[in-house]
Design an enzyme around this catalytic site. Structure first.
Site, PDB file in Angstrom:
ATOM      1  N   TRP A   9       4.766  45.678  41.163  1.00 18.06           N
ATOM      2  CA  TRP A   9       5.988  45.456  41.242  1.00 18.06           C
ATOM      3  C   TRP A   9       6.316  45.917  42.525  1.00 18.06           C
ATOM      4  O   TRP A   9       7.541  45.543  42.980  1.00 18.06           O
ATOM      5  CB  TRP A   9       6.841  46.454  40.307  1.00 18.06           C
ATOM      6  CG  TRP A   9       6.071  47.958  40.351  1.00 18.06           C
ATOM      7  CD1 TRP A   9       5.104  48.609  39.524  1.00 18.06           C
ATOM      8  CD2 TRP A   9       6.430  48.986  41.428  1.00 18.06           C
ATOM      9  NE1 TRP A   9       4.700  49.688  39.988  1.00 18.06           N
ATOM     10  CE2 TRP A   9       5.415  50.025  41.188  1.00 18.06           C
ATOM     11  CE3 TRP A   9       7.079  49.036  42.568  1.00 18.06           C
ATOM     12  CZ2 TRP A   9       5.450  51.158  42.287  1.00 18.06           C
ATOM     13  CZ3 TRP A   9       7.005  50.191  43.569  1.00 18.06           C
ATOM     14  CH2 TRP A   9       5.950  51.247  43.044  1.00 18.06           C
ATOM     15  N   ASN A  10       5.507  46.539  43.421  1.00 14.24           N
ATOM     16  CA  ASN A  10       6.229  46.845  44.755  1.00 14.24           C
ATOM     17  C   ASN A  10       6.574  45.756  45.655  1.00 14.24           C
ATOM     18  O   ASN A  10       7.416  45.990  46.679  1.00 14.24           O
ATOM     19  CB  ASN A  10       5.282  47.750  45.347  1.00 14.24           C
ATOM     20  CG  ASN A  10       3.724  47.257  45.663  1.00 14.24           C
ATOM     21  OD1 ASN A  10       3.413  46.063  45.044  1.00 14.24           O
ATOM     22  ND2 ASN A  10       2.957  47.895  46.683  1.00 14.24           N
ATOM     23  N   LYS A  14       0.936  37.383  35.036  1.00 13.12           N
ATOM     24  CA  LYS A  14       1.463  38.540  34.222  1.00 13.12           C
ATOM     25  C   LYS A  14       1.861  39.635  35.234  1.00 13.12           C
ATOM     26  O   LYS A  14       1.156  40.297  35.674  1.00 13.12           O
ATOM     27  CB  LYS A  14      -0.026  39.016  33.393  1.00 13.12           C
ATOM     28  CG  LYS A  14       0.253  40.492  32.749  1.00 13.12           C
ATOM     29  CD  LYS A  14       1.477  40.798  32.120  1.00 13.12           C
ATOM     30  CE  LYS A  14       1.408  42.391  31.591  1.00 13.12           C
ATOM     31  NZ  LYS A  14       2.535  42.984  32.545  1.00 13.12           N
ATOM     32  N   HIS A  15       3.027  39.825  35.315  1.00 13.25           N
ATOM     33  CA  HIS A  15       3.779  40.605  36.388  1.00 13.25           C
ATOM     34  C   HIS A  15       3.934  42.143  35.555  1.00 13.25           C
ATOM     35  O   HIS A  15       3.887  42.137  34.335  1.00 13.25           O
ATOM     36  CB  HIS A  15       5.045  40.190  36.931  1.00 13.25           C
ATOM     37  CG  HIS A  15       5.242  40.281  38.238  1.00 13.25           C
ATOM     38  ND1 HIS A  15       4.879  41.372  38.815  1.00 13.25           N
ATOM     39  CD2 HIS A  15       5.849  39.273  39.068  1.00 13.25           C
ATOM     40  CE1 HIS A  15       5.029  41.313  40.268  1.00 13.25           C
ATOM     41  NE2 HIS A  15       5.845  39.984  40.515  1.00 13.25           N
ATOM     42  N   ALA A  16       4.171  42.964  36.556  1.00 13.89           N
ATOM     43  CA  ALA A  16       4.510  44.351  36.027  1.00 13.89           C
ATOM     44  C   ALA A  16       5.813  44.308  35.191  1.00 13.89           C
ATOM     45  O   ALA A  16       6.784  43.479  35.499  1.00 13.89           O
ATOM     46  CB  ALA A  16       4.857  45.214  37.237  1.00 13.89           C
ATOM     47  N   SER A  27      -3.958  49.553  40.612  1.00 19.77           N
ATOM     48  CA  SER A  27      -4.504  50.927  40.786  1.00 19.77           C
ATOM     49  C   SER A  27      -5.935  50.653  40.488  1.00 19.77           C
ATOM     50  O   SER A  27      -6.539  49.492  39.748  1.00 19.77           O
ATOM     51  CB  SER A  27      -3.955  51.870  39.482  1.00 19.77           C
ATOM     52  OG  SER A  27      -4.296  51.458  38.368  1.00 19.77           O
ATOM     53  N   GLU A  87      -7.630  43.922  44.222  1.00 13.45           N
ATOM     54  CA  GLU A  87      -7.170  44.768  45.342  1.00 13.45           C
ATOM     55  C   GLU A  87      -6.557  45.876  44.944  1.00 13.45           C
ATOM     56  O   GLU A  87      -5.594  45.847  44.230  1.00 13.45           O
ATOM     57  CB  GLU A  87      -5.907  43.874  46.449  1.00 13.45           C
ATOM     58  CG  GLU A  87      -5.684  44.881  47.587  1.00 13.45           C
ATOM     59  CD  GLU A  87      -4.323  44.366  48.173  1.00 13.45           C
ATOM     60  OE1 GLU A  87      -3.627  44.884  48.746  1.00 13.45           O
ATOM     61  OE2 GLU A  87      -3.482  43.482  47.630  1.00 13.45           O
ATOM     62  N   LEU A  88      -7.233  47.315  45.222  1.00 16.59           N
ATOM     63  CA  LEU A  88      -6.881  48.103  44.488  1.00 16.59           C
ATOM     64  C   LEU A  88      -6.269  49.200  45.561  1.00 16.59           C
ATOM     65  O   LEU A  88      -6.037  49.073  46.620  1.00 16.59           O
ATOM     66  CB  LEU A  88      -8.102  48.939  43.900  1.00 16.59           C
ATOM     67  CG  LEU A  88      -9.004  47.740  43.057  1.00 16.59           C
ATOM     68  CD1 LEU A  88     -10.247  48.226  42.315  1.00 16.59           C
ATOM     69  CD2 LEU A  88      -7.992  47.048  41.632  1.00 16.59           C
ATOM     70  N   CYS A 116       0.509  49.668  49.058  1.00 21.07           N
ATOM     71  CA  CYS A 116      -0.821  49.972  49.370  1.00 21.07           C
ATOM     72  C   CYS A 116      -1.225  50.207  50.752  1.00 21.07           C
ATOM     73  O   CYS A 116      -2.221  51.022  50.982  1.00 21.07           O
ATOM     74  CB  CYS A 116      -1.579  49.003  48.721  1.00 21.07           C
ATOM     75  SG  CYS A 116      -1.462  47.118  49.286  1.00 21.07           S
TER      76      CYS A 116
END
Length: 495
Positions: A129-130, A153-155, A206, A227-228, A261
């Site tokens: 979402w960010n 599939k978005h937040a 995450s 990408e975490l 991030c």
């Protein structure tokens, strides 16, 4: 039911029914059929959609930016920059994709051989979402150019943005159904990953979710790009320009209300200048305007969700209980919305383990630690599982040691001040800082050469390959300056 809530007011704006299994099945089937035709379209024709996408984004920039601001609380100036960044990326791939995907002939013993880039199929994108527009477009633009389709599939707190990005591509003239949004609860994603119509999966999110997605994709033998989260250290050495370091540090910490991030998550400051740096940081942080994200004068908006604010406040409280000292903010704001005053704290060495071993949380917290003079200030052990990048503030001349610093700091990317203009000064400083790094590293691990030719990125469009030959530096004894792996790159410049 999937709802969107304005984090500036706490008001529920709209609710959506989750897609049923039958609806998801239909969306996947349509995407697969559309991709079969799309993969046969020449890349020169595919990139026209990217050009159209850039045009649509710019023509509707104000509306899309306002949507981001209302749905996840990003200050409007940053939201506008996000949309423009998406458009610039579309321009970039429209210009360069044909070259990236061109046939590469290779001389072998065979009659004819080379490298051909073929599309994978339909890729599932699980996005956060960010950066509700940017995270999707940075994936889908090159994916489309390469002949793939996409399912988003978005937040679940940004469903309107999820539908809006699909609308952008529809307006750009993309084949119906080639890229589509699904509105589903998280527990249904595993089955979608395993579906035979999904060729690969990409996730930005995450570490915990990444582990789950990797396991599901691995079980189905599907390619994945993850990408975490990170816990990036911002290192300030004793010779740094304190005012400039603090200015950059405030921006690095509070961009997007700290919810990125690549925000600087931890600050490691040389004990000699720690008090001065922290004082300057607090002064500059106090100048930031906290308020309505729709106001162009606002620097910091609300936290995106109420539970995220609660997590942030809990982190601040536990840091104080562990010996930290609160210098600014740190209290939940009464009233509507999910605002949280910019918290700044300093940490003793006893708190350092708590700061380095916590997983990434997108927040505004500033944990600053000061290693004692007898202890190396360099994070030369990977004592955190979340340490992908590093910001370093020192005199510009020390940028010449960028390759050695990156390896010794266990960091994949290093952000440093601008390149020095005096080569002789850079050469002298290179030896000095290399010596510091090697001394800091030798106690914790054995330096090994990779044997691969690394690349050090020095400014815009200029790459300088490092030689494979042995290099000795004054004062390094028998140790040699370490080499970087080929894939590791250093970036220079200010944030």
């Amino acid at each position: 039911m999937i709802s969107t809530i304005n984090p500036a007011t706490g008001e529920q704006l709209q609710s959506f029914d989750a897609h049923s299994n039958r609806q998801v099945d239909s969306i996947l089937t349509t995407a697969v059929e559309a991709q079969k035709a799309w993969r046969l379209v020449p890349v020169e024709d595919r990139v026209q959609i990217l050009r159209n996408t850039a045009k649509v984004l710019r023509e509707n920039l104000a509306d899309y930016a306002q949507l981001i601001t209302v749905e996840m609380g990003k200050p409007i100036t940053e939201a506008r920059a996000e949309i423009e960044k998406c458009a610039l990326t579309a321009d970039y791939y429209a210009e360069n994709a044909p070259r990236f995907l061109s046939f590469e002939s290779i001389e072998t013993g065979a009659h004819d051989s080379g490298v051909v880039f073929e599309p994978l199929g339909v890729v599932l994108a699980i996005m956060p979402w960010n950066y509700p527009f940017w995270q999707f477009f940075r994936f889908v633009l090159p994916a489309l150019a390469a002949g793939n389709g996409a399912i988003l599939k978005h937040a679940n707190n940004v469903p309107r943005s999820a539908l809006a990005v699909q609308d952008v591509l529809d307006k750009a003239g993309l084949a119906p159904g080639l890229c589509a949004t699904i509105l589903v609860e998280p527990e249904r994603v595993s089955a979608i990953i395993a579906d035979d119509r999904i060729a690969a999966v990409t996730l930005t999110g995450s570490t915990q979710v990444g582990s789950t997605v990797a396991a599901r994709a691995g079980a189905a033998l599907k390619k994945q790009v993850l990408e975490l989260g990170g816990s990036d250290p911002f290192i300030v050495l004793a010779d740094a320009n304190i005012k400039e370091a603090a200015r950059v540090a405030v921006k690095a910490r509070f961009t997007n209300a700290g919810q990125a991030c690549v925000n600087a998550k931890r600050f490691i400051v040389d004990e000699e200048i720690a008090d001065e740096f922290v004082a300057e940081f607090v002064i500059r942080a106090r100048e930031l305007v906290l308020g309505d994200p729709s106001n162009p004068a606002t620097d910091i908006g609300p936290i995106a969700r109420e539970n995220l604010r609660a997590t942030l406040h809990d982190q601040v409280q536990r840091t104080l209980e562990a010996g930290g000292r609160l210098l600014l903010g740190g209290e939940v704001v009464d009233g509507p919305g999910f605002y949280y005053p910019r918290p700044s704290s300093t940490a003793s060495n006893q708190v350092r383990r708590l700061l380095t071993r916590r997983p990434s949380t997108l927040s505004q917290r500033l944990p600053a630690s000061r290693p004692p003079r007898k202890q190396s200030p360099w994070p030369t052990k990977r004592n955190s599982a979340w340490q992908p990048r590093c910001g370093l503030r020192t005199l510009p001349r020390h940028v010449s040691c960028c390759p050695e610093l990156t390896l010794a700091l266990y960091s994949s990317t290093a952000w440093l001040p601008p390149i020095p203009v005096c080569p002789s000064e850079a050469s002298r400083s290179r030896a000095t800082v290399a010596n510091w790094v090697l001394k800091a590293s030798a106690s914790s691990r054995t330096l090994k050469r990779s044997g691969l030719a690394p690349v050090w990125r020095r400014g815009k469009g200029m790459e300088v390959p490092l030689k494979r030959s042995k290099r000795h530096f004054p004062g390094t004894s028998s140790l040699q300056a370490p080499m970087l792996p080929r894939q590791t790159k250093c970036r220079t410049g200010t944030i």
